[in-house]
Design a protein around this motif. Structure first.
Motif, PDB file in Angstrom:
ATOM      1  N   TYR A   1       3.198 -28.298  33.898  1.00 57.36           N
ATOM      2  CA  TYR A   1       2.841 -28.274  35.326  1.00 57.36           C
ATOM      3  C   TYR A   1       1.455 -28.880  35.529  1.00 57.36           C
ATOM      4  N   MET A   2       0.495 -28.450  34.722  1.00 56.09           N
ATOM      5  CA  MET A   2      -0.877 -28.954  34.868  1.00 56.09           C
ATOM      6  C   MET A   2      -0.944 -30.447  34.556  1.00 56.09           C
ATOM      7  N   GLU A   3      -0.259 -30.844  33.503  1.00 55.93           N
ATOM      8  CA  GLU A   3      -0.274 -32.251  33.088  1.00 55.93           C
ATOM      9  C   GLU A   3       0.224 -33.175  34.193  1.00 55.93           C
ATOM     10  N   SER A   4       1.140 -32.678  35.020  1.00 56.50           N
ATOM     11  CA  SER A   4       1.744 -33.531  36.051  1.00 56.50           C
ATOM     12  C   SER A   4       0.736 -33.965  37.108  1.00 56.50           C
ATOM     13  N   TYR A   5      -0.410 -33.262  37.211  1.00 61.94           N
ATOM     14  CA  TYR A   5      -1.434 -33.621  38.204  1.00 61.94           C
ATOM     15  C   TYR A   5      -2.587 -34.418  37.589  1.00 61.94           C
ATOM     16  N   HIS A   6      -2.563 -34.630  36.263  1.00 67.19           N
ATOM     17  CA  HIS A   6      -3.627 -35.385  35.588  1.00 67.19           C
ATOM     18  C   HIS A   6      -5.016 -34.940  36.068  1.00 67.19           C
ATOM     19  N   PRO A   7      -5.305 -33.631  36.013  1.00 66.58           N
ATOM     20  CA  PRO A   7      -6.590 -33.165  36.555  1.00 66.58           C
ATOM     21  C   PRO A   7      -7.746 -33.510  35.622  1.00 66.58           C
ATOM     22  N   ASP A   8      -8.930 -33.605  36.199  1.00 63.27           N
ATOM     23  CA  ASP A   8     -10.138 -33.673  35.382  1.00 63.27           C
ATOM     24  C   ASP A   8     -10.578 -32.266  34.983  1.00 63.27           C
ATOM     25  N   TYR A   9     -10.346 -31.306  35.910  1.00 61.48           N
ATOM     26  CA  TYR A   9     -10.806 -29.934  35.698  1.00 61.48           C
ATOM     27  C   TYR A   9      -9.700 -28.967  36.087  1.00 61.48           C
ATOM     28  N   VAL A  10      -9.684 -27.812  35.405  1.00 63.08           N
ATOM     29  CA  VAL A  10      -8.744 -26.740  35.748  1.00 63.08           C
ATOM     30  C   VAL A  10      -9.553 -25.467  36.016  1.00 63.08           C
ATOM     31  N   LEU A  11      -9.300 -24.878  37.169  1.00 60.40           N
ATOM     32  CA  LEU A  11      -9.955 -23.636  37.591  1.00 60.40           C
ATOM     33  C   LEU A  11      -9.003 -22.476  37.306  1.00 60.40           C
ATOM     34  N   ILE A  12      -9.447 -21.507  36.505  1.00 59.34           N
ATOM     35  CA  ILE A  12      -8.628 -20.335  36.159  1.00 59.34           C
ATOM     36  C   ILE A  12      -9.131 -19.148  36.976  1.00 59.34           C
ATOM     37  N   LEU A  13      -8.210 -18.492  37.702  1.00 67.02           N
ATOM     38  CA  LEU A  13      -8.576 -17.394  38.594  1.00 67.02           C
ATOM     39  C   LEU A  13      -7.711 -16.177  38.325  1.00 67.02           C
ATOM     40  N   SER A  14      -8.227 -15.022  38.729  1.00 69.74           N
ATOM     41  CA  SER A  14      -7.448 -13.789  38.703  1.00 69.74           C
ATOM     42  C   SER A  14      -6.988 -13.470  40.120  1.00 69.74           C
ATOM     43  N   GLY A  15      -5.786 -12.928  40.239  1.00 65.26           N
ATOM     44  CA  GLY A  15      -5.231 -12.636  41.565  1.00 65.26           C
ATOM     45  C   GLY A  15      -5.552 -11.263  42.093  1.00 65.26           C
ATOM     46  N   ASP A  16      -6.454 -10.530  41.438  1.00 66.14           N
ATOM     47  CA  ASP A  16      -6.663  -9.139  41.866  1.00 66.14           C
ATOM     48  C   ASP A  16      -8.134  -8.762  42.058  1.00 66.14           C
ATOM     49  N   HIS A  17      -8.945  -9.733  42.508  1.00 65.35           N
ATOM     50  CA  HIS A  17     -10.345  -9.450  42.806  1.00 65.35           C
ATOM     51  C   HIS A  17     -10.628  -9.733  44.280  1.00 65.35           C
ATOM     52  N   ILE A  18     -11.554  -8.965  44.848  1.00 70.58           N
ATOM     53  CA  ILE A  18     -11.959  -9.135  46.248  1.00 70.58           C
ATOM     54  C   ILE A  18     -13.329  -9.807  46.261  1.00 70.58           C
ATOM     55  N   TYR A  19     -13.394 -11.032  46.782  1.00 71.23           N
ATOM     56  CA  TYR A  19     -14.673 -11.761  46.820  1.00 71.23           C
ATOM     57  C   TYR A  19     -14.478 -13.042  47.620  1.00 71.23           C
ATOM     58  N   LYS A  20     -15.599 -13.655  47.968  1.00 72.96           N
ATOM     59  CA  LYS A  20     -15.598 -14.994  48.567  1.00 72.96           C
ATOM     60  C   LYS A  20     -16.470 -15.886  47.688  1.00 72.96           C
ATOM     61  N   MET A  21     -15.902 -16.995  47.248  1.00 66.97           N
ATOM     62  CA  MET A  21     -16.670 -17.917  46.400  1.00 66.97           C
ATOM     63  C   MET A  21     -16.270 -19.346  46.716  1.00 66.97           C
ATOM     64  N   ASP A  22     -17.273 -20.214  46.817  1.00 66.10           N
ATOM     65  CA  ASP A  22     -17.028 -21.637  47.006  1.00 66.10           C
ATOM     66  C   ASP A  22     -16.908 -22.275  45.628  1.00 66.10           C
ATOM     67  N   TYR A  23     -15.678 -22.548  45.210  1.00 61.63           N
ATOM     68  CA  TYR A  23     -15.456 -23.107  43.882  1.00 61.63           C
ATOM     69  C   TYR A  23     -16.006 -24.530  43.757  1.00 61.63           C
ATOM     70  N   GLU A  24     -16.207 -25.201  44.886  1.00 60.93           N
ATOM     71  CA  GLU A  24     -16.771 -26.548  44.854  1.00 60.93           C
ATOM     72  C   GLU A  24     -18.213 -26.516  44.353  1.00 60.93           C
ATOM     73  N   ILE A  25     -18.966 -25.484  44.748  1.00 56.64           N
ATOM     74  CA  ILE A  25     -20.343 -25.328  44.271  1.00 56.64           C
ATOM     75  C   ILE A  25     -20.345 -25.056  42.767  1.00 56.64           C
ATOM     76  N   MET A  26     -19.388 -24.233  42.325  1.00 55.64           N
ATOM     77  CA  MET A  26     -19.277 -23.956  40.888  1.00 55.64           C
ATOM     78  C   MET A  26     -18.919 -25.231  40.113  1.00 55.64           C
ATOM     79  N   LEU A  27     -18.053 -26.071  40.691  1.00 56.73           N
ATOM     80  CA  LEU A  27     -17.694 -27.333  40.040  1.00 56.73           C
ATOM     81  C   LEU A  27     -18.906 -28.265  39.961  1.00 56.73           C
ATOM     82  N   ASP A  28     -19.692 -28.325  41.034  1.00 53.07           N
ATOM     83  CA  ASP A  28     -20.917 -29.142  41.005  1.00 53.07           C
ATOM     84  C   ASP A  28     -21.861 -28.667  39.895  1.00 53.07           C
ATOM     85  N   PHE A  29     -21.973 -27.340  39.749  1.00 54.20           N
ATOM     86  CA  PHE A  29     -22.799 -26.754  38.690  1.00 54.20           C
ATOM     87  C   PHE A  29     -22.255 -27.163  37.315  1.00 54.20           C
TER      88      PHE A  29
END
Length: 424
Positions: A113-141
């Motif tokens: 599945y991942m290979e089909s999008y030829h990504p440069d980066y893969v973001l791994i997340l958990s589905g059971d946390h309560i928060y707000k985060m801008d993943y774009e800022i984390m990617l820039d970092f």
């Protein structure tokens, strides 16, 4: 060729056994939260607010309600021809068939599945946390630090550090040491279970470690990358983040929504939380009703008094009923003359008249004191409690009960009454 800079893989298959009867028939990410939401709404909303428009949701335990909730991703603007949201359950393969046995094993089983999008980066997340985060800022970092792996971290009290993956980082944010749940932690920087990997690094690590039983990020993949000398950075997150994996933390996170100045604000214009909303009529408050410092879902009828509580959608609260410090989930019906204190009542529950829930002195739960504690009375979904019943603190009810199930119309504190399915 389809090409995405970063795709997200959202781990949503968890049983959430520490939530007790709340997850007896539903995966933890699908548990109701904050009146109208479900827990998975928060990472999904973070994705689309961060410009991540390709999300694979890995499901396993009791996936029906989760699948129905996500659908084709319309509420989150993830109904895309290219990308969007894709539910990824385990599936039968030619050579072998197996469940997802660990966090990283689940990702490994979806390499194609991942290979089909030829990504440069893969973001791994958990589905059971309560928060707000801008993943774009984390990617820039991640890019600025020339990292191959970036782990979101936040400081925790040192005495609690042994429950987390703990890392030590230098003044350039480079991770110099990583330990999974150490006995004697040397640092209090805890992994949040949010990772950005260079795709090539992730793919290589997953293939190399594929034979490990219960392949896990914290135990196997992260240490492997560290040993191989992959540049790893710690991205320190300073906002609100809560793992709602226990009844106490789940109750606390809901109560924090109704603080006078909430630490976690659902009402921000620039960072909306999206959800699948049913068509509901407006709320109704009877002339004698009282509501103070509470969240009330759409379609709810209130004839009694509600203080400091989170009430879901389509709930009915009878006259002369008093509810304090409680969470009442969708479509629950509560009769007249009831008293509820520090209770968590799941969806589609029927509570009769003159019922008292969460009263009296505390006592340790007789079956699962590690789950049912802190004085919370818990009622599982579709349960029925007949008229005139009194239920103590740290007690749990699950199933359709009648008056003969109670001695003298009472379930003492710390007692467990299960009449539906296996006790979780």
């Amino acid at each position: 060729m389809i090409k995405k800079e970063m795709i997200a893989m959202l781990l949503a298959g968890g049983q959430g056994s520490r939530l007790g009867v709340l997850t007896a028939k539903v995966a933890k990410p699908a548990v109701a939260f904050g009146g109208k939401y479900r827990i998975i709404d928060f990472p999904l909303s973070n994705c689309i607010n961060s410009g991540v428009d390709t999300v694979g949701v890995l499901t396993q335990y009791q996936p029906l309600r989760l699948n129905s909730h996500i659908g084709i991703g319309i509420p989150w603007d993830l109904d895309r021809n290219i990308g969007g949201v894709t539910v990824l359950p385990p599936y039968e393969k030619l050579s072998n068939s197996e469940w997802y046995t660990g966090t990283a094993n689940a990702i490994y089983q979806n390499l194609e599945y991942m290979e089909s999008y030829h990504p440069d980066y893969v973001l791994i997340l958990s589905g059971d946390h309560i928060y707000k985060m801008d993943y774009e800022i984390m990617l820039d970092f991640h890019k600025a630090n020339h990292a191959e792996v970036t782990i979101a971290v936040m400081p925790v009290p040192l005495e609690e550090a042994g429950r987390f993956g703990i890392m030590t980082a230098d003044d350039r944010h480079r991770i110099t040491k990583f330990e999974e749940k150490p006995e004697h932690p040397q640092s209090n920087l805890a992994s949040m279970g949010i990772y950005i990997f260079n795709w090539k690094t992730l793919k290589k690590a997953l293939i190399a470690m594929a034979g490990q039983p219960a392949l896990d990020f914290g135990k196997h993949v992260i240490p492997y990358c560290h040993q191989k000398g992959a540049p790893m950075s710690a991205y320190e997150f300073t906002g609100y983040w809560k793992d709602v994996g226990t009844l106490q933390s789940y109750w606390e996170a809901n109560m924090e929504l109704i603080d006078i100045v909430p630490e976690f604000n659902l009402y921000e214009e620039y960072w909306k939380v999206y959800t699948k909303s049913e068509i509901q009529p407006p709320q109704y408050f009877a002339p004698d009703s009282v509501v103070e410092r509470s969240i009330i879902g759409e379609g709810t009828d209130i004839y009694g008094k509600v203080y400091n509580s989170v009430i879901g959608c389509g709930v009915t609260i009878g006259s002369d009923t008093v509810i304090r410090d409680s969470i009442i989930m969708n479509r629950t019906q509560i009769g007249n003359g009831c008293e509820l204190y520090k209770a968590i009542v799941a969806e589609d529950v029927r509570i009769g008249d003159q019922v008292r829930l969460g009263v009296g002195e505390e006592a340790e739960n007789d079956v699962a004191p590690h789950i049912y504690n802190h004085g919370i009375a818990t009622v599982g979904e579709r349960s029925v409690i007949p008229n005139g019943i009194s239920v103590g603190k740290n007690s749990v009810i699950f199933g359709i009960t009648t008056s003969v199930d109670y001695e003298n119309f009472c379930l003492p504190a710390g007692r467990t009454l299960i009449k539906a399915g296996e006790h979780q």
